[in-house]
Write an enzyme that holds these catalytic residues in place. Sequence first.
Site, PDB file in Angstrom:
ATOM      1  N   ALA A  73      47.952  42.189  66.705  1.00  0.00           N
ATOM      2  CA  ALA A  73      47.963  43.206  68.032  1.00  0.00           C
ATOM      3  C   ALA A  73      49.027  44.497  67.836  1.00  0.00           C
ATOM      4  O   ALA A  73      48.873  45.093  69.081  1.00  0.00           O
ATOM      5  CB  ALA A  73      49.442  42.091  68.556  1.00  0.00           C
ATOM      6  N   ASN A 153      58.920  38.111  74.433  1.00  0.00           N
ATOM      7  CA  ASN A 153      59.105  37.298  73.111  1.00  0.00           C
ATOM      8  C   ASN A 153      59.883  36.626  73.411  1.00  0.00           C
ATOM      9  O   ASN A 153      61.088  35.574  72.342  1.00  0.00           O
ATOM     10  CB  ASN A 153      58.307  38.252  72.006  1.00  0.00           C
ATOM     11  CG  ASN A 153      59.040  39.913  72.469  1.00  0.00           C
ATOM     12  OD1 ASN A 153      58.928  40.171  73.285  1.00  0.00           O
ATOM     13  ND2 ASN A 153      59.266  40.164  71.229  1.00  0.00           N
ATOM     14  N   GLN A 181      52.357  36.409  73.393  1.00  0.00           N
ATOM     15  CA  GLN A 181      52.827  35.426  73.221  1.00  0.00           C
ATOM     16  C   GLN A 181      53.025  34.144  74.593  1.00  0.00           C
ATOM     17  O   GLN A 181      52.960  32.635  74.505  1.00  0.00           O
ATOM     18  CB  GLN A 181      54.698  34.993  73.915  1.00  0.00           C
ATOM     19  CG  GLN A 181      54.988  36.309  73.133  1.00  0.00           C
ATOM     20  CD  GLN A 181      55.132  35.876  71.634  1.00  0.00           C
ATOM     21  OE1 GLN A 181      55.328  34.562  71.285  1.00  0.00           O
ATOM     22  NE2 GLN A 181      55.584  36.808  70.457  1.00  0.00           N
ATOM     23  N   ALA A 202      46.381  36.258  66.292  1.00  0.00           N
ATOM     24  CA  ALA A 202      45.376  34.770  65.442  1.00  0.00           C
ATOM     25  C   ALA A 202      46.720  33.673  65.533  1.00  0.00           C
ATOM     26  O   ALA A 202      47.419  32.695  65.781  1.00  0.00           O
ATOM     27  CB  ALA A 202      44.872  34.751  64.772  1.00  0.00           C
ATOM     28  N   HIS A 203      48.573  34.724  64.532  1.00  0.00           N
ATOM     29  CA  HIS A 203      49.407  34.050  64.185  1.00  0.00           C
ATOM     30  C   HIS A 203      50.442  33.293  65.195  1.00  0.00           C
ATOM     31  O   HIS A 203      51.019  32.706  64.717  1.00  0.00           O
ATOM     32  CB  HIS A 203      50.058  34.662  62.651  1.00  0.00           C
ATOM     33  CG  HIS A 203      51.364  35.824  63.575  1.00  0.00           C
ATOM     34  ND1 HIS A 203      52.362  35.802  63.307  1.00  0.00           N
ATOM     35  CD2 HIS A 203      51.170  37.028  64.186  1.00  0.00           C
ATOM     36  CE1 HIS A 203      53.014  36.723  63.834  1.00  0.00           C
ATOM     37  NE2 HIS A 203      52.440  37.089  64.540  1.00  0.00           N
ATOM     38  N   THR A 242      35.420  47.303  57.366  1.00  0.00           N
ATOM     39  CA  THR A 242      34.417  45.484  57.987  1.00  0.00           C
ATOM     40  C   THR A 242      35.305  44.934  58.210  1.00  0.00           C
ATOM     41  O   THR A 242      36.425  44.517  58.184  1.00  0.00           O
ATOM     42  CB  THR A 242      34.448  45.638  55.597  1.00  0.00           C
ATOM     43  OG1 THR A 242      33.646  46.908  55.446  1.00  0.00           O
ATOM     44  CG2 THR A 242      33.937  44.558  55.811  1.00  0.00           C
ATOM     45  N   CYS A 328      73.724  41.902  64.638  1.00  0.00           N
ATOM     46  CA  CYS A 328      74.494  41.861  63.228  1.00  0.00           C
ATOM     47  C   CYS A 328      72.784  41.337  62.982  1.00  0.00           C
ATOM     48  O   CYS A 328      72.669  41.753  61.693  1.00  0.00           O
ATOM     49  CB  CYS A 328      75.487  40.734  63.057  1.00  0.00           C
ATOM     50  SG  CYS A 328      77.021  41.306  63.750  1.00  0.00           S
TER      51      CYS A 328
END
Lengths: 404, 130
Positions: A73, A153, A181, A202-203, A242, A328
């Site tokens: 993305a 997100n 998202q 995709a992930h 490719t 932090c």
Amino acid sequence: MKLPIYLDYHATSPVDPEVFKTMTPYFTEIFGNAASRNHEYGWTAEAAVEFARKQVADLIGASEKEIIFTSGATESNNLALQGVAEMYAEKGNHIITTPIEHKAILDTAHALEKKGFKIDYVPLDSYGRVIVAELAKMITDKTILVSVMFANNEVGTINPMAEIGKLCKERGVIFHTDAVQAVGKVPVDVNALGIDLLSLTAHKIYGPKGVAALYVRRKNPRVRLSAMMHGGGHEKGMRSGTLNVTGIVGLGKACEVAGRVMPIEMPKIKALRDRLWQKIQAELDEVFLNGHPTERLPNNLNVSFAYCEGESLMMGMKELAVSSGSACTSASLEPSYVLKALGVGEDLAHTSIRFSVGRFTTEEEIDFAAKKVIATVKKLRDLSPLYEMAKEGIDLKSVVWTGH
Amino acid sequence: MAYTAKVIEHFENPRNIGSLDKTRTDVGTGLVGAPECGDVMKLQIEVDEKTGVIKDAKFKTFGCGSAIASSSLATEWVKGKTIDEALLIKNTQIVEELSLPPIKIHCSVLAEDAIKAAVKDYISKRKDPA
């Protein structure tokens, strides 16, 4: 129950077994280059890519001719912004986005600014939603692109996409959205919403990492992009290189599964998310929801636990994999820029935790998580000088602190 | 970020949590840091007024695991020391003991400041009995 419990689905998700199974032959037997036009291996690979292209297009109501595959993305967002900026530079140099975009948008916008483009940030309400009336005032005849994230997100707030799409159409401005998202979580229809460019990956939807797509509208208007990656002219010349056939097959399958299960999966996920929030609220005082109460992703819960610093919260509930807006946890020592933009005070920004529920979350896990959160917050409040002072009736805002 | 075993140990079993009566003349209170910065430490010492030896120490900390561990360690170290000896505790000793990474050094600085602030408060109460 496997520990730690994964409640960080906004960060990434595991590959769905069904997706994995579909991908497997493409690592070994079906290994052809989709650009090899003169033999069986190439044709098979190309057919698989085109099948996946259709699967992706179907999930967002697009035509398969409008899908460009990329490596992630971040690349999709870069291609959308830089590609439009370069292609339409003669028309204008003005781009509008929001202050709470992902860094892949914000950093690209900064880079364009250095090249002479003018970037403006549309004001948001306290939930993180674009104020459309403000956006309308900001569009000029030099504006070539509006880029607004579909859903945030961190806090999960969903933007008024149809209104923004309609406005952009009326004013003849290209509308891009980073929808990583939202896709697969809420229904997305590029035509109904007036979206011209859309990034998805995709992930986040149980597909593999390293593969994503950019939707590029072909009609009303036909959006053109300057390529960033030059080479063999793949993907209609917009993205050479490719094709990652195995990844693309996985992305396609992940989109197909997401579209199929969404009507059953999302109410279930939302119920789990709501269960967690209800349990937390029942046991703890001074907990604050960040983001919109209803216009939000069904899987997102972002809460500030006043008087408990975020990193120590995560350390105390190490059986849960979550994320925090606390300084932090970042290299910069600055708390979340998203929460800051929503007007959440820095004191509360430091105490925020983001929970994100997913396909494989169970009720047992949610109940365990709720218990763990409640126990940790109670323990840390016993340790917190701020909680003690607040309970003594001291107004923490009136204290002169020795900042460092 | 991965934590060292000593930080985790102090975080999970913090020493000397609690509060002493801040109105007492033999108690010194140090409150350092700011909520906006994500760290606030309150460190209190109870001093033997004859010998100047710190008899007891308590802390409460809002902050990351390293901040909690640094203040827990600080209370352990000051106990049994005279106030002059306590003032000699350096943040670098805390860094070393807890193996804090560079990004967490400010936690140790805050703990040193908290000790100094507590001693200062104790001394000021002695000079200027309310």
